[in-house]
Structures are given as C-alpha cells and as structure tokens.
Write an enzyme that holds these catalytic residues in place. Structure first.
Site, PDB file in Angstrom:
ATOM      1  N   CYS B  88      -2.533 -13.589  -8.479  1.00  0.00           N
ATOM      2  CA  CYS B  88      -3.961 -13.286  -8.343  1.00  0.00           C
ATOM      3  C   CYS B  88      -4.778 -14.158  -9.301  1.00  0.00           C
ATOM      4  CB  CYS B  88      -4.192 -11.794  -8.530  1.00  0.00           C
ATOM      5  SG  CYS B  88      -5.752 -11.231  -7.852  1.00  0.00           S
ATOM      6  N   HIS B 197      -0.141  -8.891  -4.837  1.00  0.00           N
ATOM      7  CA  HIS B 197       0.491  -8.339  -6.041  1.00  0.00           C
ATOM      8  C   HIS B 197       1.860  -7.711  -5.770  1.00  0.00           C
ATOM      9  CE1 HIS B 197      -3.041  -8.677  -8.706  1.00  0.00           C
ATOM     10  NE2 HIS B 197      -3.737  -8.483  -7.609  1.00  0.00           N
ATOM     11  N   GLU B 199       4.015  -7.073  -7.895  1.00  0.00           N
ATOM     12  CA  GLU B 199       4.324  -6.186  -9.025  1.00  0.00           C
ATOM     13  C   GLU B 199       3.785  -4.778  -8.815  1.00  0.00           C
ATOM     14  OE1 GLU B 199       1.961  -8.381  -8.981  1.00  0.00           O
ATOM     15  OE2 GLU B 199       0.260  -7.854 -10.247  1.00  0.00           O
TER      16      GLU B 199
END
Lengths: 80, 221
Positions: B88, B197, B199
């Site tokens: 990002c 994302h 994560e």
C-alpha cells in the site's frame, strides 16, 4: 528571489480530478468548459540573488522531490 | 529464518498488522525501525514498508517518506540483493524511491476504496509467492485512495516481457491500474510492492488466511 514551480500531470496521464472539476463546472451551467487539467503550484523563497542560479536550483528540487517525472511535468519561473 | 525489519514513518498505521503477520509466520518478533535511523539492524534480511499515510500523503503519496534517512539504507540493502516488501503506502514509497518503476495515481473513480479484492498470482517461482500456485486467486483487503498503477508503455511492456508482474486484480479493476496490475517485482525478484493488504488476512479471527502464504513463503527462505 522567488521561484514558482508549476507541476502538471503529463499529457496522456489520466487526470480524474481535472475531469471531476470539469464535470462540476458543466453542472454549474458552464457549457463552454471542455477538458480541465488540475495541477499544483509551489512557491519557493530562495536566498539566491542570481536568477539563473535560482532557476537551476529550483529545477533540481523539482526533479528530486517536488515533481514525480514518471507522471508529472514541471516548469520553473523565477521572480525578484 | 529471515530477520525482518518493519519501517515506521510518521503517519504509517499498519505496522502492527505487519508485526502480527510476521510473528505468526516467522515465529519471532520483527524489529521496528524509525525512519530517522540511518542504518538497518545488523543482519536484516527483509525490509517491510507497511501501509498508512506517511507524512499525511503531503505532496504525493510516499514522496516525503522516500527521502527519509532510512531509505538510503534500504536502497543499499536492495542493491546488495536484500529482500524488500512494500504494501500500500509502502508500495508507493518504493516507487517514489525509485526501487520499483511506475507510479500510483489517484484512483480512476476518485473514491477511496475500502473493500476486498481478488488477486491472481502471476508467478509462483519467487521467494514471495512460492506458497501459491501460478494462476491461483486469493482474497486481499484494499484500503487506498491512490492505487491506480501507471507507467509509460515501454515500462509496462518491459514488466510484462520480463515477467515482473506479481499480482493482478482478478475480479474487476476498481482503481484503474494499467493492465490490472496490483503488484510488481524488481528485476531481481527480491523487491515486491503491492497495493492490497495480505497482512490483514493471516488468521481465521480476521476472517481468513488468504494472505498468509506470502509470509509463510518468506518464512521458509
């Protein structure tokens, strides 16, 4: 001296912000408005007294930070 | 096991998510490195630049962070063949720093996008992606206002020709990215930047583990 750096998206790079502004102007009744491009202006107060040196310095700053030359073009104008 | 360092710039807000993902797959704590540091912790193998809004997205997303002192160390690390992951805002910082080509423009629809997307894995023979199959699709949350990947035609052709596209949007291109590109590799395949994302999907409690293979792959290096 003062250097004025004008930064615009390069021709051919989509400018959705300009498009939205143009659309809003059309909505306000300004039918004569065609393409709109939005950019930014950065004014720099410089200690230089030589216009040529001021321009060179500002161009250097534009290349290193102020503009991203992958997507933007810039021009520098120096005033007293 | 790789030693990871997560960079922290003012305005970054996803570093804890990244810590959690790394801890879960690597089994140890990554270092957090403040952007004013001039060196990475000794023995750092992997630098992670998380998401957020570094320096308030002033000037351009990632432009200020790319000039932070720590980035000189990151450039040296990358030049040595070290691993770098930018997600990002981290991806934006990597392009602004010149570690990856192209740039991330305002989303074509001008809206901030906060939703899940599907990503297609374009190659599975890299240290980042070898826990997926080529062509596999996985879900990844997006949260960005400037994710519209762009580069000149020659650069895009080179990315395709050299097989450096890591991920593409597989269920609709919502931000206008050129050629549906969601993430790219550097030529040595050791630097990866992507907008969504992974994560944020590494634990069933988050609603899925779709992003975990990225961190498991890195953990197995």
């Amino acid at each position: 001296m003062k250097a004025i750096v004008t930064i615009m998206l390069k021709n051919g790079v989509l400018d959705p912000q300009g498009k939205a502004i143009g659309q809003a102007l059309n909505n306000l009744g300004y039918a004569q408005v065609g393409e709109v491009r939005a950019g930014k202006i950065i004014e720099l107060e410089l200690t230089e007294t030589d216009p040529a040196a001021a321009k060179t310095a500002a161009e250097d700053m534009a290349k290193k930070l102020l503009a991203n030359t992958v997507i933007e073009s810039f021009r520098v104008e120096v005033t007293a | 096991m790789m030693k990871a360092a997560i960079l922290l710039f003012p305005g970054i807000n996803r570093e804890r998510d990244m810590v959690l993902a790394v801890r879960q797959s690597f089994g140890h704590e990554p270092a957090i490195v403040w952007h004013k540091e001039t060196a990475l912790p000794a023995g750092t193998d992997l630098v992670i630049i998380p998401g957020g809004f570094s320096f308030g997205d002033y000037l351009r997303c990632g432009a200020m962070a790319a000039q932070s002192p720590i980035m000189q160390a990151v450039k040296a690390h990358a030049a040595r063949g070290g691993y770098v992951l930018g997600v990002c805002n981290g991806f934006q910082i990597l392009t602004e720093a010149g570690l990856l080509p192209g740039a991330l423009l305002r989303n074509a629809g001008l809206r901030f996008l906060s939703m899940d997307t599907m990503l297609r894995v374009e190659r599975a023979d890299t240290v980042f992606t070898n826990h997926w199959q080529k062509g596999a699709q996985f879900r990844a949350p997006m949260a960005h206002g400037d994710g519209n990947y762009t580069a000149d035609t020659a650069t895009l052709d080179r990315l395709e020709g050299e097989n450096l596209v890591a991920f593409r949007y597989a269920d609709g291109n919502r931000n206008g990215s050129a050629r549906d590109i969601a993430g790219i590799f550097a030529p040595n395949l050791r630097v990866l930047g992507l907008m969504p994302h992974p994560e944020n999907l590494v634990d069933p409690l988050m609603g899925g583990t779709d992003g975990k293979p990225l961190f498991d792959a890195l953990a197995s290096v």
